[in-house]
Design a protein around this motif. Structure first.
Motif, mmCIF file in Angstrom:
data_model
loop_
_atom_site.group_PDB
_atom_site.id
_atom_site.type_symbol
_atom_site.label_atom_id
_atom_site.label_comp_id
_atom_site.label_asym_id
_atom_site.label_seq_id
_atom_site.Cartn_x
_atom_site.Cartn_y
_atom_site.Cartn_z
ATOM 1 N N PRO A 111 5.509 -3.127 1.178
ATOM 2 C CA PRO A 111 6.075 -2.053 1.997
ATOM 3 C C PRO A 111 6.270 -2.508 3.432
ATOM 4 C CG PRO A 111 4.318 -1.207 0.597
ATOM 5 C CD PRO A 111 4.305 -2.700 0.436
ATOM 6 N N SER A 112 7.401 -2.192 4.013
ATOM 7 C CA SER A 112 7.716 -2.625 5.370
ATOM 8 C C SER A 112 6.634 -2.172 6.344
ATOM 9 C CB SER A 112 9.065 -2.052 5.792
ATOM 10 O OG SER A 112 9.386 -2.419 7.119
ATOM 11 N N GLY A 113 6.137 -3.122 7.136
ATOM 12 C CA GLY A 113 5.121 -2.810 8.129
ATOM 13 C C GLY A 113 3.697 -3.013 7.665
ATOM 14 N N LEU A 114 3.506 -3.398 6.393
ATOM 15 C CA LEU A 114 2.148 -3.582 5.867
ATOM 16 C C LEU A 114 1.737 -5.044 5.985
ATOM 17 C CD1 LEU A 114 -0.382 -2.541 4.384
ATOM 18 C CD2 LEU A 114 0.794 -3.059 2.222
ATOM 19 N N ASP A 115 0.630 -5.289 6.688
ATOM 20 C CA ASP A 115 0.042 -6.619 6.774
ATOM 21 C C ASP A 115 -0.749 -6.861 5.487
ATOM 22 O OD1 ASP A 115 -1.528 -8.877 7.259
ATOM 23 O OD2 ASP A 115 -1.857 -8.368 9.363
ATOM 24 N N PRO A 116 -0.485 -7.981 4.773
ATOM 25 C CA PRO A 116 -1.220 -8.217 3.524
ATOM 26 C C PRO A 116 -2.732 -8.286 3.732
ATOM 27 C CG PRO A 116 0.038 -10.163 4.200
ATOM 28 C CD PRO A 116 0.508 -9.024 5.036
ATOM 29 N N LYS A 117 -3.173 -8.709 4.924
ATOM 30 C CA LYS A 117 -4.622 -8.744 5.189
ATOM 31 C C LYS A 117 -5.199 -7.338 5.217
ATOM 32 C CE LYS A 117 -3.918 -11.423 8.781
ATOM 33 N NZ LYS A 117 -4.126 -12.257 9.993
ATOM 34 N N LYS A 118 -4.422 -6.367 5.686
ATOM 35 C CA LYS A 118 -4.888 -4.976 5.656
ATOM 36 C C LYS A 118 -5.052 -4.515 4.216
ATOM 37 C CE LYS A 118 -3.432 -0.206 6.581
ATOM 38 N NZ LYS A 118 -4.801 0.292 6.689
ATOM 39 N N ALA A 119 -4.084 -4.865 3.367
ATOM 40 C CA ALA A 119 -4.160 -4.460 1.967
ATOM 41 C C ALA A 119 -5.386 -5.062 1.295
ATOM 42 C CB ALA A 119 -2.881 -4.875 1.237
ATOM 43 N N VAL A 120 -5.643 -6.358 1.533
ATOM 44 C CA VAL A 120 -6.822 -7.003 0.963
ATOM 45 C C VAL A 120 -8.094 -6.311 1.456
ATOM 46 C CG1 VAL A 120 -8.179 -9.134 0.892
ATOM 47 C CG2 VAL A 120 -5.686 -9.236 0.654
ATOM 48 N N THR A 121 -8.150 -6.047 2.760
ATOM 49 C CA THR A 121 -9.330 -5.407 3.342
ATOM 50 C C THR A 121 -9.544 -4.008 2.772
ATOM 51 O OG1 THR A 121 -9.073 -6.651 5.399
ATOM 52 C CG2 THR A 121 -10.397 -4.644 5.502
ATOM 53 N N ASP A 122 -8.484 -3.217 2.717
ATOM 54 C CA ASP A 122 -8.605 -1.853 2.199
ATOM 55 C C ASP A 122 -9.072 -1.849 0.755
ATOM 56 O OD1 ASP A 122 -7.800 -0.819 4.618
ATOM 57 O OD2 ASP A 122 -5.725 -0.483 4.016
ATOM 58 N N TYR A 123 -8.542 -2.770 -0.014
ATOM 59 C CA TYR A 123 -8.921 -2.823 -1.427
ATOM 60 C C TYR A 123 -10.382 -3.237 -1.585
ATOM 61 C CZ TYR A 123 -8.130 -3.211 -6.417
ATOM 62 O OH TYR A 123 -8.184 -3.014 -7.775
ATOM 63 N N LEU A 124 -10.788 -4.261 -0.837
ATOM 64 C CA LEU A 124 -12.182 -4.705 -0.906
ATOM 65 C C LEU A 124 -13.136 -3.607 -0.437
ATOM 66 C CD1 LEU A 124 -12.026 -8.412 0.346
ATOM 67 C CD2 LEU A 124 -12.500 -7.616 -1.976
ATOM 68 N N ARG A 125 -12.703 -2.830 0.545
ATOM 69 C CA ARG A 125 -13.568 -1.750 1.043
ATOM 70 C C ARG A 125 -13.828 -0.710 -0.051
ATOM 71 N NH1 ARG A 125 -10.724 -0.331 4.959
ATOM 72 N NH2 ARG A 125 -11.766 -1.535 6.605
ATOM 73 N N GLU A 126 -12.770 -0.309 -0.744
ATOM 74 C CA GLU A 126 -12.933 0.683 -1.811
ATOM 75 C C GLU A 126 -13.761 0.112 -2.958
ATOM 76 O OE1 GLU A 126 -11.994 3.876 -1.467
ATOM 77 O OE2 GLU A 126 -11.504 3.173 0.548
ATOM 78 N N MET A 127 -13.482 -1.129 -3.322
ATOM 79 C CA MET A 127 -14.266 -1.767 -4.363
ATOM 80 C C MET A 127 -15.717 -1.911 -3.932
ATOM 81 S SD MET A 127 -15.790 -4.672 -5.615
ATOM 82 C CE MET A 127 -15.339 -5.779 -4.302
ATOM 83 N N GLY A 128 -15.932 -2.219 -2.618
ATOM 84 C CA GLY A 128 -17.282 -2.375 -2.096
ATOM 85 C C GLY A 128 -18.094 -1.089 -2.186
#
Length: 562
Positions: A111-128
């Motif tokens: 998605p335009s404007g999404l940093d892939p590092k943010k996506a990785v972080t957000d996903y790891l946070r929920e999994m965490g």
């Protein structure tokens, strides 16, 4: 910052899959009962599976709405065939691929404007959050940041700089308390799989000294490593690990191309933009009912039908012209014959065979076995092609039990017994930038004059590419102060794919990091050598130093150049 190893009570292994077909999972074990490795099977809207989908759904402000399976796929009924989706929702998948060294044209859209590092972080946070609640329920009173070691698996293509980005994401996701925490360790996916295979070797004709190839067949990547079995169930690495972006999701890409040819490219594009979760439902239906059962035997094949009106009716409103006439003529049913499905597979499998062939050619030793792990290893057609190609060269080709969870379980085993890996093979040559005397063999244009002396900035190699090194092997060099009152010194560390490099500005030379040293005993002037040590065999570089005069430890710091 540092937690004593004696404080670790639980080890968690995380296999962060690339795609919706090769997903994320975690497993865990208590050090008091290391044989009992438990794999999580409770996920949002999904129970009984070892992994969940590596997908996130955001709102228009990139606030997370859903993660895992609920974020991915939606089925529509026939009455919804003219429906419109909430276009403000943004679906992010394949975001892990953006961290790897993949060509721009092959990078999947985000998605335009999404940093892939943010996506990785957000996903790891929920999994965490799920991971922490699971562990606290199993062992009440356990202090997470003190008593839990996390082992995160990564593809072999991820160099140390990318692994550091993953560390930053894990820190931002609150998986670790400090960025430098030693409670987070890394291992590569095929290395973890090789460790898992150790537990199955009693079922196979392998003995100490034998070497075996592990092929981790994932959704986004295929990773390979050759390991030699050592005494006391330890492993050494025989050749440089390799990998490529040719996992099972590339079969899905071929299916999407086929679908686009049937409904029209413009129609496919509109469905992707407006109804992405519903399109993914169709693709997952293809995976479950066509891709996974495909065995490559035409005698067993019956043509497969995909009923667009039944499975994904929202497509119908976007199909125009000749494509619409043709689909209406066959009542919106698309037929897949044997040759078409085989074509989806063959290019992908051809790349896997190439990778295996290259690994076997690079090994000076006979390979006793090939173990295929990961979700794609369950493909009967893939196993058939590998055996057909290599059964005369390698006597034993097998898929171990539970290949889908082999990586996360291997990560747990590694975290429980980290000396399992004795050696690794360096993928790069390492060295320092050194100011030395210029010689007639050096290019004249590189010469510098300092205090009437001819000098040159050169590359001093510390470790060769392709060298098998112990994981804690030290590479040393001695430094003297340039000035009598100098208190600190620094060096640029470079890596290169060439073992014959001489200068730091050559092609393929990359600035890897910077080493900082304290120079104690200033009263001794220039006569105070400091020996510094770097370890490259671990997954993350470490630096140490000591004064050769006093024998005391000197402060050393290593910082990656990102």
């Amino acid at each position: 910052m540092t937690t004593s190893c004696s404080n670790i009570r639980v080890v968690v292994g995380i296999d962060f899959g690339t795609t919706f077909s090769e997903n994320l999972g975690f497993a865990y074990a208590n050090v008091a009962n290391p044989e009992k490795i438990e794999t999580n099977d409770i996920w949002p809207s999904k129970t009984g599976e070892n992994k969940t989908n590596t997908v996130i759904r955001y709102d228009e402000k990139f606030e997370l709405i859903q993660w895992g399976l609920p974020a991915l796929a939606e089925r529509t009924s026939k009455k919804d065939k003219n429906s419109t989706s909430n276009s403000s929702h943004k679906i992010a998948e394949l975001f892990k691929l953006h961290l790897g060294k993949i060509s721009y044209e092959n990078k999947p859209p985000l998605p335009s404007g999404l940093d892939p590092k943010k996506a990785v972080t957000d996903y790891l946070r929920e999994m965490g959050k799920l991971m922490k609640s699971t562990i606290s329920a199993r062992w009440p009173g356990l202090i997470y940041y003190q008593h839990v070691r996390i082992v995160l698996t990564v593809p072999v293509e991820y160099d140390e700089k990318i692994r550091f980005i993953m560390r930053q994401c894990a820190y931002d996701a609150e998986l670790i308390l400090t960025l430098e925490s030693e409670n987070l360790e890394f291992t590569t996916e095929p290395e973890a799989a090789a460790i898992y295979c150790l537990g199955n070797l009693n079922e196979h004709p392998l003995k100490v000294g034998d070497s075996f190839l592990v092929v981790d067949c994932g959704g986004g990547t295929i990773d390979l490593t050759i390991r030699t079995l050592l005494p006391n169930s330890r492993l050494s690495e025989l050749t440089e690990s390799t990998g490529d972006f040719c996992g099972s999701t590339y079969i899905d890409k071929e299916f999407k191309k086929f679908l686009g040819a049937k409904i029209g490219k413009s129609a496919l594009k509109l469905v992707e933009e407006k109804h992405y979760p519903k399109l993914q439902y169709l693709i997952q239906d293809f995976c479950a009912n066509i891709k996974l059962p495909f065995d490559g035997d035409e005698k067993n094949w019956q043509d497969k039908e995909i009923d667009i009106e039944e499975i994904c009716p929202v497509i119908m409103q976007y199909v125009k012209g000749e494509e619409r006439e043709e689909l209406e003529g066959c009542e919106w049913v698309i037929t897949l014959d044997f040759r078409t499905v085989k074509y989806f597979f063959d290019k992908v499998i051809g790349n896997i065979l190439r990778l295996i062939r290259e690994q076997l050619a690079n090994s000076e030793k006979t390979i006793a076995a090939i173990f295929m792990v990961g979700g794609f290893s369950e493909s009967k057609y893939l196993l058939q092609r590998v055996r057909q190609e290599f059964n005369r060269q390698v006597p034993y080709i097998s898929v171990p039990s539970y290949p889908v969870t082999s990586v996360i379980k291997g990560a747990v085993i590694y975290g429980l017994k980290m000396d399992t890996i004795k050696t690794r093979v360096l993928k790069k040559a390492y060295g320092i930038e050194l100011y030395r005397d210029w010689t007639p063999d050096d290019p004249i244009e590189k010469m510098d004059v300092l205090n009437d002396q001819k000098k040159i900035l050169a590359f001093k190699k510390l470790a060769e590419k392709g060298t098998e090194v112990d994981v804690d092997q030290e590479f040393k060099n001695t430094s003297w102060p340039t000035f009598a009152d100098q208190k600190v010194s620094s060096f640029k560390i470079y890596t290169t794919s060439k073992n014959d490099a001489k200068y730091c500005n050559e092609p393929e030379m990359n600035l890897f990091g910077r080493l900082g040293l304290e120079l104690p005993d200033v009263n001794l002037g220039l006569d105070r050598p400091v020996e510094f040590t770097l370890t490259f065999g671990k997954m993350e570089t470490r630096a140490f130093a000591r004064s050769l005069k006093s024998g005391t430890t000197a402060k050393a710091s290593f910082r990656l150049e990102l």
